[in-house]
Design an enzyme around this catalytic site. Sequence first.
Site, PDB file in Angstrom:
ATOM      1  N   ASP A   1       3.100  -3.235  12.332  1.00 11.90           N
ATOM      2  CA  ASP A   1       2.298  -2.365  12.776  1.00 11.90           C
ATOM      3  C   ASP A   1       1.212  -3.179  14.017  1.00 11.90           C
ATOM      4  O   ASP A   1       1.572  -4.572  14.302  1.00 11.90           O
ATOM      5  CB  ASP A   1       1.129  -1.969  11.647  1.00 11.90           C
ATOM      6  CG  ASP A   1       0.559  -0.716  11.812  1.00 11.90           C
ATOM      7  OD1 ASP A   1       0.422  -0.369  12.996  1.00 11.90           O
ATOM      8  OD2 ASP A   1      -0.247  -0.035  11.011  1.00 11.90           O
TER       9      ASP A   1
HETATM   10  C1  NOJ Z   1      -1.637   1.667  14.029  1.00  5.97           C
HETATM   11  C2  NOJ Z   1      -1.620   2.482  12.871  1.00  5.97           C
HETATM   12  O1  NOJ Z   1      -1.670   1.718  11.731  1.00  5.97           O
HETATM   13  C3  NOJ Z   1      -0.025   2.979  12.738  1.00  5.97           C
HETATM   14  O2  NOJ Z   1       0.233   4.044  11.808  1.00  5.97           O
HETATM   15  C4  NOJ Z   1       0.286   3.564  14.195  1.00  5.97           C
HETATM   16  O3  NOJ Z   1       1.824   3.983  14.076  1.00  5.97           O
HETATM   17  C5  NOJ Z   1       0.333   2.304  14.993  1.00  5.97           C
HETATM   18  N1  NOJ Z   1      -1.181   2.014  15.091  1.00  5.97           N
HETATM   19  C6  NOJ Z   1       0.750   2.547  16.583  1.00  5.97           C
HETATM   20  O4  NOJ Z   1      -0.049   3.470  17.159  1.00  5.97           O
END
Ligand code: NOJ
Length: 735
Positions: A261
């Site tokens: 993430d």
């Molecule tokens: C953080 C989020 O937790 C995740 O769900 C998302 O896909 C990513 N950012 C990318 O935007």
Amino acid sequence: MEPYRDPSKPVEERVSDLLRRMTLEEKIGQLCQYSGFTEEIEEAVKKGLVGSLLNVTGVENVNRVQELAVKGSRLGIPLLMGLDVIHGYKTIFPIPLAMASSWEPEVVRRAAEVAAREAAAEGIRWTFAPMVDIARDPRWGRIAEGFGEDPYLSSVMAWAAVKGFQGESFSPHPERVAACAKHYVAYGAAEGGRDYNTVDISERTLREVYMPPFKAAVAAGVATVMSAFNDLNGVPASGNEYTLKTVLKGEWGFRGFVVSDWNAIGELIVHGIAADGAEAAKLAISAGVDMDMVSDLYRRHLPDLVRSGVVPVEVIDEAVRRVLTVKFQLGLFENPYADPERAREIVKCREHLDIALEIARKCIVLLKNEGALPLRKDLKRVAVIGPLADDRDAPLGCWRALGDPNDAVTVLEGVKKKVSPATEVLYAKGCDVSSEDRSGFAEAVEVAERSDAVVLVVGEPAYMSGEAASRAYLDLPGVQEELVKAVWDAVKDAGIPVVEVVMSGRPLTIAWSAEHAPAILAAWHLGVRAGDALADVLFGDYNPGGKLPVTWPRTVGQVPIYYNHKRTGRPPAPDRFTSKYIDEDWRPLFPFGHGLSYTRFEYSNLRLEPERLEPGETLAVSLTVTNAGSREGDEVVQLYVRDLVASVTRPVKELKGFKRLTLKPGESRRVVFEVPSELLAFYDRAMRLTVEAGEYEVMVGSSSQDIRLRGGFRVTRTERFIASGRVSFTRALVL
Ligand code: NOJ
């Protein structure tokens, strides 16, 4: 032609050939993902030092960047362009929690398919969805993004979403995108419901509750998995060799790649398990995180870590193989560019907008109805009141990709289109969603008093759920409940029906409304066609059939609250010394699986076959459902099972099958659930996946609390399973 460019060669061969030609820096480049597009990123792309970009949108932009990679870099490896396409790309569908309320996997599959078609047409070939985190805590804002509290329902939906995004088999196709099951794993179990917070749960709960939807996504062929932000039992998920290597890539045989993430590798330092960037990069790559989302630590540190022998080059090769495989599987080498013509034709086309309406209707849950609904279309005056009644933003919900609020239909608009020309539609906002200002109440009351029916549209705006949107209170925000009370007080004696429409990204504690309002609809955030779908339901053109995929508590103090809880040694009973509260009912406001209809369904003739189940056999549970009312309607038949005596404590009931079906008035159908015996398995004391011999109770009903039929069967012999990626579902037939 170099073998890697030859589409007639098998993917594995192409990957090996390409890998042989790459420098260490180019290899590591494939493991790096950046957000947006800057001059610096442009230079890196040309040097072959970037594998993927996220948040670059627009056909021209995407094609321009892609050209730099394809034509401007030494090996011409295309970029994988990613975006959070969670519930639609430009045609926005209901939020995932709402789609789970349809209890119809085809709804989820279709929405994903359309989202993929639109995104791919504009050059986005990778979505960070489905989010398959189980959530038992509505304080956690990200409950909106997933399929609710139940591992079985979520697993079925996870499977459907992956198939929708990627197609039946994941192979080159211009309308498909690579999916990403996230956030692996147990992110939804954050302590206190506070986003990003620590998770400390038992291995059994991890494997029985939080892991199953991921396992289902993997079995469905998901191309990628995202490692989560949270620490899990002491080890952050993005540096967790056990969950990533032992379970995901080992036991389940996951062949795609893992992306961290956002900056989750960098956060290993903040978690306090890495002293610096180099150590964080080493931990993450060694644990099995193949791609680094934006922390830049792989680019900065992996080359030296490999040269100094700390990280073997084979580890890098393995990760690069996984990334390249997905690029080949998508057909990116043959078709790296988006076609603007095609994008113009299909994005937000009529067909997609109509699908959004069809889907939205199926997601609405009728929580309560004392006869106020459906409303007549020929009333003299209808009042539409509330801060969300004419709001275009709330229906799109969190994570709306490139959705445009201007496309959304509000409830007010939907009602105006629906009623007869002679009907006057009055509107008053009443108050803002979350201010303390009550100055609009008088107008709202006055409008209500002049009407023959009142539709009150209240709830949460879009960004009160989703990421970083945890709440400590679950009430209607601001003074909305006061508005509801003021309107209700003013009209109750006149017998004017009041219908409360609750938009939200989570269950809300609306105990007062549940007691007083004659009718309540859970509308969630329903997407671009929200107003049309709600008007269809309000005026009876569509009979609501959605069911809650998550428990609605009475008060935040009951959280976490979920239907598949353990029995305890002292189940709640009138006696004081049993498991309950002294100041509140222990039961939920609306249970898991709850949802009413404008018609009534009767259940009869339960049959179980065989009554003695041998290992490997299938249990057939059949019953008759009858539409005993005078309108056509949908019922979701729910099958629950309980293991009565086991070596470890088992939930009071667990969902093992469900089927949504449409019945005409008076119509009866036989529903058959074919439950494979392995669906009864759980982790025993020695953490062996086991179906234990003994007695089981079967419960079939209209919600987890509205059980209509009960039966029992016996498992004759204990059966053990070795760890594998095998996933099975109950087949439901309607005869
Ligand atoms: C953080 C989020 O937790 C995740 O769900 C998302 O896909 C990513 N950012 C990318 O935007």
